[in-house]
Scaffold this motif. Structure first.
Motif, PDB file in Angstrom:
ATOM      1  N   TRP A  42      37.743  41.544  41.088  1.00  0.00           N
ATOM      2  CA  TRP A  42      37.708  42.622  42.364  1.00  0.00           C
ATOM      3  C   TRP A  42      38.783  43.708  41.979  1.00  0.00           C
ATOM      4  CZ3 TRP A  42      40.265  42.350  47.689  1.00  0.00           C
ATOM      5  CH2 TRP A  42      39.500  43.060  48.461  1.00  0.00           C
ATOM      6  N   ALA A  43      39.871  43.315  41.668  1.00  0.00           N
ATOM      7  CA  ALA A  43      40.988  44.430  41.409  1.00  0.00           C
ATOM      8  C   ALA A  43      40.279  45.412  40.311  1.00  0.00           C
ATOM      9  CB  ALA A  43      42.127  43.692  40.484  1.00  0.00           C
ATOM     10  N   ALA A  44      39.695  44.954  39.324  1.00  0.00           N
ATOM     11  CA  ALA A  44      39.295  45.922  38.224  1.00  0.00           C
ATOM     12  C   ALA A  44      38.123  46.519  38.932  1.00  0.00           C
ATOM     13  CB  ALA A  44      38.505  44.976  37.042  1.00  0.00           C
ATOM     14  N   PHE A  45      37.161  45.969  39.790  1.00  0.00           N
ATOM     15  CA  PHE A  45      36.233  46.742  40.576  1.00  0.00           C
ATOM     16  C   PHE A  45      37.005  47.690  41.374  1.00  0.00           C
ATOM     17  CE2 PHE A  45      33.975  47.140  44.718  1.00  0.00           C
ATOM     18  CZ  PHE A  45      33.146  47.776  44.375  1.00  0.00           C
ATOM     19  N   LEU A  46      37.976  47.651  42.116  1.00  0.00           N
ATOM     20  CA  LEU A  46      38.574  48.691  42.807  1.00  0.00           C
ATOM     21  C   LEU A  46      39.174  49.555  42.152  1.00  0.00           C
ATOM     22  CD1 LEU A  46      40.237  46.041  45.505  1.00  0.00           C
ATOM     23  CD2 LEU A  46      38.269  47.531  45.983  1.00  0.00           C
ATOM     24  N   GLY A  47      39.791  49.178  41.063  1.00  0.00           N
ATOM     25  CA  GLY A  47      40.191  50.476  40.016  1.00  0.00           C
ATOM     26  C   GLY A  47      41.587  51.004  40.688  1.00  0.00           C
ATOM     27  N   GLY A  48      42.056  51.996  39.914  1.00  0.00           N
ATOM     28  CA  GLY A  48      43.229  52.532  39.929  1.00  0.00           C
ATOM     29  C   GLY A  48      44.430  51.805  40.099  1.00  0.00           C
ATOM     30  N   ARG A  49      45.384  51.958  41.184  1.00  0.00           N
ATOM     31  CA  ARG A  49      46.684  51.111  41.468  1.00  0.00           C
ATOM     32  C   ARG A  49      46.101  49.640  41.790  1.00  0.00           C
ATOM     33  NH1 ARG A  49      50.770  53.635  44.986  1.00  0.00           N
ATOM     34  NH2 ARG A  49      49.160  53.073  46.427  1.00  0.00           N
TER      35      ARG A  49
ATOM     36  N   VAL B 198      44.297  47.705  40.446  1.00  0.00           N
ATOM     37  CA  VAL B 198      44.245  46.693  39.016  1.00  0.00           C
ATOM     38  C   VAL B 198      45.526  46.054  38.952  1.00  0.00           C
ATOM     39  CG1 VAL B 198      44.179  46.733  36.738  1.00  0.00           C
ATOM     40  CG2 VAL B 198      42.404  48.325  37.961  1.00  0.00           C
ATOM     41  N   TRP B 199      46.637  46.475  39.449  1.00  0.00           N
ATOM     42  CA  TRP B 199      47.959  45.835  39.219  1.00  0.00           C
ATOM     43  C   TRP B 199      48.577  45.263  40.610  1.00  0.00           C
ATOM     44  CZ3 TRP B 199      52.493  47.434  40.991  1.00  0.00           C
ATOM     45  CH2 TRP B 199      52.699  48.768  41.394  1.00  0.00           C
ATOM     46  N   ILE B 200      48.159  46.001  41.601  1.00  0.00           N
ATOM     47  CA  ILE B 200      48.820  45.730  42.967  1.00  0.00           C
ATOM     48  C   ILE B 200      48.296  44.564  43.519  1.00  0.00           C
ATOM     49  CG2 ILE B 200      49.096  46.532  45.280  1.00  0.00           C
ATOM     50  CD1 ILE B 200      49.901  49.354  44.111  1.00  0.00           C
ATOM     51  N   VAL B 201      46.918  44.362  43.603  1.00  0.00           N
ATOM     52  CA  VAL B 201      46.198  43.280  44.186  1.00  0.00           C
ATOM     53  C   VAL B 201      46.752  42.045  43.332  1.00  0.00           C
ATOM     54  CG1 VAL B 201      43.694  42.439  44.474  1.00  0.00           C
ATOM     55  CG2 VAL B 201      44.232  44.672  45.120  1.00  0.00           C
ATOM     56  N   PRO B 202      46.380  41.982  42.290  1.00  0.00           N
ATOM     57  CA  PRO B 202      47.026  40.656  41.443  1.00  0.00           C
ATOM     58  C   PRO B 202      48.450  40.290  41.739  1.00  0.00           C
ATOM     59  CG  PRO B 202      45.740  41.751  39.982  1.00  0.00           C
ATOM     60  CD  PRO B 202      45.856  42.655  41.005  1.00  0.00           C
ATOM     61  N   ALA B 203      49.176  41.507  41.789  1.00  0.00           N
ATOM     62  CA  ALA B 203      50.755  41.122  42.063  1.00  0.00           C
ATOM     63  C   ALA B 203      50.866  40.765  43.495  1.00  0.00           C
ATOM     64  CB  ALA B 203      51.580  42.669  41.868  1.00  0.00           C
ATOM     65  N   ALA B 204      50.125  41.026  44.371  1.00  0.00           N
ATOM     66  CA  ALA B 204      50.191  40.830  45.653  1.00  0.00           C
ATOM     67  C   ALA B 204      49.965  39.192  45.810  1.00  0.00           C
ATOM     68  CB  ALA B 204      49.297  41.456  46.743  1.00  0.00           C
TER      69      ALA B 204
ATOM     70  N   ALA C 243      46.124  48.589  50.917  1.00  0.00           N
ATOM     71  CA  ALA C 243      46.817  47.689  51.584  1.00  0.00           C
ATOM     72  C   ALA C 243      46.003  46.534  52.382  1.00  0.00           C
ATOM     73  CB  ALA C 243      47.452  48.579  52.812  1.00  0.00           C
ATOM     74  N   LEU C 244      44.814  46.728  52.644  1.00  0.00           N
ATOM     75  CA  LEU C 244      44.152  45.568  53.150  1.00  0.00           C
ATOM     76  C   LEU C 244      43.506  44.569  52.019  1.00  0.00           C
ATOM     77  CD1 LEU C 244      42.848  44.721  55.901  1.00  0.00           C
ATOM     78  CD2 LEU C 244      40.877  46.141  55.510  1.00  0.00           C
ATOM     79  N   ALA C 245      43.126  45.094  51.021  1.00  0.00           N
ATOM     80  CA  ALA C 245      42.800  44.333  49.884  1.00  0.00           C
ATOM     81  C   ALA C 245      44.012  43.592  49.536  1.00  0.00           C
ATOM     82  CB  ALA C 245      42.411  45.125  48.567  1.00  0.00           C
ATOM     83  N   SER C 246      45.097  44.041  49.143  1.00  0.00           N
ATOM     84  CA  SER C 246      46.451  43.255  48.946  1.00  0.00           C
ATOM     85  C   SER C 246      46.427  42.309  50.171  1.00  0.00           C
ATOM     86  CB  SER C 246      47.535  44.243  48.708  1.00  0.00           C
ATOM     87  OG  SER C 246      47.280  45.012  47.695  1.00  0.00           O
ATOM     88  N   GLY C 247      46.630  42.771  51.256  1.00  0.00           N
ATOM     89  CA  GLY C 247      46.805  41.543  52.553  1.00  0.00           C
ATOM     90  C   GLY C 247      45.970  40.543  52.542  1.00  0.00           C
ATOM     91  N   LEU C 248      44.691  40.844  52.090  1.00  0.00           N
ATOM     92  CA  LEU C 248      43.549  39.761  52.047  1.00  0.00           C
ATOM     93  C   LEU C 248      43.906  38.734  51.030  1.00  0.00           C
ATOM     94  CD1 LEU C 248      41.098  38.616  53.135  1.00  0.00           C
ATOM     95  CD2 LEU C 248      39.718  40.404  51.670  1.00  0.00           C
ATOM     96  N   VAL C 249      44.178  39.354  49.949  1.00  0.00           N
ATOM     97  CA  VAL C 249      44.354  38.245  48.711  1.00  0.00           C
ATOM     98  C   VAL C 249      45.588  37.638  48.898  1.00  0.00           C
ATOM     99  CG1 VAL C 249      42.820  39.370  47.040  1.00  0.00           C
ATOM    100  CG2 VAL C 249      45.407  39.910  47.138  1.00  0.00           C
TER     101      VAL C 249
END
Length: 193
Positions: free
Chosen positions: A56-63, A65-71, A116-122
């Protein structure tokens, strides 16, 4: 060629997890870091959820890619710490299985959310994963947690690589993996209720 190798690696990783759907023992203090690293690789629910976060992070792209997994890793560590401190969290097993379903659906439906929402959800989903592991631990929490977080980050990286490789061949391949993940998650969810 890269896509085939990556797909084969993921297939082998997933098939080796089938005998251990979740949460075997963690070992002693001496082997805690190794046990922590191995543990996420031994549960189909964890492997699928973590790969799907990377996809999903790869699909979202940009930042993302690293912010979602880091969250995910950061909140998972918090859930782990809260469990080792004795704080209860209801519905942990269904939450872990449900995370596989939800992440699969997000990938399959190609859902785009603000960062922000994607990071919060994960992060919410990661809380269940971290708590599940922390609840079962009796000793060597810090070393186990380091191994556990490292393996999680590695699975996210594999998911990102798989997502990027599959996306080059067309978005429907990534979405198909998401749909398969969601379907397996439904089976796991049924077993956790």
């Amino acid at each position: 060629m890269l896509c085939r190798r990556l797909s084969l690696s993921v297939f082998l990783l997933v098939t080796t997890t089938l005998p251990a759907f979740a949460h075997p023992g963690h070992g002693s203090e001496t082997g805690a870091i190794v046990a922590g690293f191995a543990h996420p690789l031994l549960g189909l629910d964890h492997v699928l959820a973590m790969l799907a976060v990377g996809l999903w992070a790869a699909f979202l792209g940009g930042r993302a890619v690293w912010i979602v997994p880091a969250a995910f890793v950061a909140v998972m560590a918090g859930g782990f710490a809260s469990a080792t401190a004795g704080f209860a969290l209801p519905g942990v097993e269904p939450g872990v299985a449900g995370s596989v379903v939800l992440m699969g659906v997000l990938v399959a439906a190609a859902v785009r959310l603000p960062l922000a929402l994607a990071s919060g959800l994960v992060g919410v989903l990661a809380l269940f994963h971290g708590h599940a592991h922390g609840t079962e631990l009796s000793e060597g929490a810090l070393a186990f947690g380091i191994g556990f977080a490292s393996a999680t980050a590695l699975l996210h990286a594999v998911g990102i690589g798989l997502g990027l490789a599959l996306a080059r061949r067309g978005p429907m391949r990534v979405r198909g993996v998401g749909g398969t993940t969601a379907a397996i998650g439904l089976v796991l969810l049924g077993g956790s209720l």
